[in-house]
Design an enzyme around this catalytic site. Structure first.
Site, PDB file in Angstrom:
ATOM      1  N   GLU A  24     -14.998   0.708  17.636  1.00 28.78           N
ATOM      2  CA  GLU A  24     -15.871   1.070  16.519  1.00 28.78           C
ATOM      3  C   GLU A  24     -17.269   0.492  16.745  1.00 28.78           C
ATOM      4  OE1 GLU A  24     -14.050  -0.157  12.850  1.00 28.78           O
ATOM      5  OE2 GLU A  24     -12.227   1.010  13.183  1.00 28.78           O
TER       6      GLU A  24
ATOM      7  N   ASP B 275      11.296   1.693   7.103  1.00 30.38           N
ATOM      8  CA  ASP B 275      10.875   0.298   7.106  1.00 30.38           C
ATOM      9  C   ASP B 275      12.144  -0.545   7.084  1.00 30.38           C
ATOM     10  OD1 ASP B 275      10.012  -2.293   6.589  1.00 30.38           O
ATOM     11  OD2 ASP B 275       8.406  -1.672   5.250  1.00 30.38           O
TER      12      ASP B 275
ATOM     13  N   ASP C 223      -9.128   6.650   9.741  1.00 23.80           N
ATOM     14  CA  ASP C 223     -10.209   5.799   9.245  1.00 23.80           C
ATOM     15  C   ASP C 223     -10.396   4.560  10.107  1.00 23.80           C
ATOM     16  OD1 ASP C 223     -12.197   5.108   7.146  1.00 23.80           O
ATOM     17  OD2 ASP C 223     -10.830   3.432   6.764  1.00 23.80           O
TER      18      ASP C 223
ATOM     19  N   HIS D 271     -14.138   3.731   8.930  1.00 23.08           N
ATOM     20  CA  HIS D 271     -13.472   2.500   8.471  1.00 23.08           C
ATOM     21  C   HIS D 271     -13.947   2.106   7.067  1.00 23.08           C
ATOM     22  CE1 HIS D 271     -11.344  -1.290  10.211  1.00 23.08           C
ATOM     23  NE2 HIS D 271     -11.050  -1.116   8.930  1.00 23.08           N
TER      24      HIS D 271
ATOM     25  N   ILE E  11       0.832  -1.205   0.000  1.00 23.22           N
ATOM     26  CA  ILE E  11       0.000   0.000   0.000  1.00 23.22           C
ATOM     27  C   ILE E  11       0.863   1.249   0.000  1.00 23.22           C
ATOM     28  CG2 ILE E  11      -1.725   1.305   1.290  1.00 23.22           C
ATOM     29  CD1 ILE E  11      -2.903  -1.335   2.225  1.00 23.22           C
TER      30      ILE E  11
ATOM     31  N   ALA F  90      -4.376   2.322   8.215  1.00 26.05           N
ATOM     32  CA  ALA F  90      -3.871   0.960   8.441  1.00 26.05           C
ATOM     33  C   ALA F  90      -4.633   0.300   9.584  1.00 26.05           C
ATOM     34  CB  ALA F  90      -2.362   1.007   8.707  1.00 26.05           C
ATOM     35  N   ARG F  91      -4.004   0.154  10.744  1.00 25.86           N
ATOM     36  CA  ARG F  91      -4.635  -0.479  11.898  1.00 25.86           C
ATOM     37  C   ARG F  91      -4.611   0.478  13.080  1.00 25.86           C
ATOM     38  NH1 ARG F  91      -5.387  -6.064  11.246  1.00 25.86           N
ATOM     39  NH2 ARG F  91      -5.705  -6.365   9.011  1.00 25.86           N
TER      40      ARG F  91
END
Length: 353
Positions: free
Chosen positions: A297, A206, A292, A316, A187, A267-268
């Protein structure tokens, strides 16, 4: 005869897979001999009172072993050689029931809904589908950046009923910005590709990034996560959530960001210390955030993410673009192809079974 079972948690119905001709897609394997069946598993959803979003969040946080599947479902997978699943829970009882199982294909980027220890003990190879939502999520992350940069939530007059006067000098330009990507997987690379046309500088942290790919895309790999946060005007999160990096984006890293910088997370939720982020936003340690994903939630009424004026919060939906079922089935079919041909899997998540 190899038996392939498609397991649905209720979100994807039998009619959905028939409309998209998924059984017909499997016909390329007819020379190997196979049979296909559909099984519905509502155990996780029913276990939280019928709320699929809550079931998914609980699976991500707690793993799958709280799920109590029915005897009928467990019987339906008892002779499966290959299982394709989405958000169902594959816990220890799942693997004990699926005695013939050799390959489990998960139609999502992570395998939080799978007991990986039990999978290895039962000699089951588990494959995920990373990148299934890469295109729409990449679109969404860039949309977030543009909306924050041009202050669209603040200058939008639709629904306000009156004209708003813009404050000169508060908007930026992507051309003059540095975008930091936390993670440089599928992504993040698609985000970088979309951003190149804007002429901004792109940096990434990364430790496992392929330097040749970064070089080809003119993305600078920085030496530390601290440097990433210090230099970025936009910090976009694209890391995989693990036990080790839970709460990775903490108060210390947020304090290193520019007071004009923005944080973007598609992402998370678990990658961010949400309490620390709320405090950073309330005290204007950073310019704002676009989010998001959330640890809870739906968000409860009055949550800071719903009340702060320097936050864009969406429910989300980043991965919703296009036909997600077609996007999600592509990777499992490819892994089944490898299975029959005796080839290495593309996205194997555990040791060789």
């Amino acid at each position: 005869m190899t038996k392939i079972v498609f397991v649905s948690e209720g979100f994807i119905t039998r009619q959905d897979i028939e409309d998209r001709k998924i059984p017909e897609m499997l016909e390329e394997f007819k020379e190997y001999g196979y049979e296909f069946s559909f099984a519905e598993d509502l155990a996780a959803v029913n276990g939280v009172g019928g709320n699929m979003r809550e079931a998914n969040l609980r699976l991500e946080k707690e793993g799958p072993n709280w799920v109590e599947q029915t005897p009928e479902f467990l019987a339906a997978i008892s002779d499966a050689d290959i299982i394709i699943m989405h958000y169902s829970g594959a816990g220890r009882r799942f693997f004990e029931a699926a005695k013939k199982l050799k390959l489990l294909c998960v139609m999502r980027s992570g395998v939080e809904n799978v007991d990986m220890t039990a999978a290895e003990e039962h000699h089951v190879t588990v494959c995920a589908s990373p990148g299934r939502a890469a295109e729409p999520v990449a679109d969404y992350a860039v949309t977030f950046m543009l909306a924050l940069m041009r202050r669209l939530p603040w200058t939008n007059m639709g629904g306000a009923g009156k004209w708003k006067d813009a404050v000169m000098g508060t908007e930026g330009m992507m051309k003059n910005s540095t975008v930091g990507l936390l993670g440089f997987g599928a992504i993040a690379q698609k985000v970088a590709l979309r951003l190149k046309g804007f002429g901004c500088s792109i940096i990434s942290y990364d430790p496992w990034a392929r330097r040749e790919i970064a070089g080809e895309m003119q993305v600078e790999l920085v030496g530390s996560i601290e440097e990433l946060f210090e230099r970025a005007d936009f910090l976009s999160v694209h890391a995989r959530l693990t036990e080790e990096n839970h709460g990775l984006v903490n108060a210390e890293l947020l304090s290193r960001m520019k007071p004009t910088a923005y944080l973007v997370n598609t992402a998370r939720a678990g990658l961010i210390d949400e309490k620390a982020l709320c405090e950073a936003l309330e005290h204007h340690v950073i310019g704002g955030a676009a989010l998001d994903v959330f640890s809870e939630e739906p968000l409860p009424d009055g949550h800071p993410f719903l009340t702060l004026d320097n936050v864009i919060a969406t429910p989300h939906v980043a991965g919703n673009g296009g036909d997600f079922i077609i996007r999600s089935i592509e990777s499992p079919i490819n892994e089944i192809r490898h299975y029959f041909k005796g080839e290495p899997y593309s996205y194997q998540m555990n040791k060789q079974a």
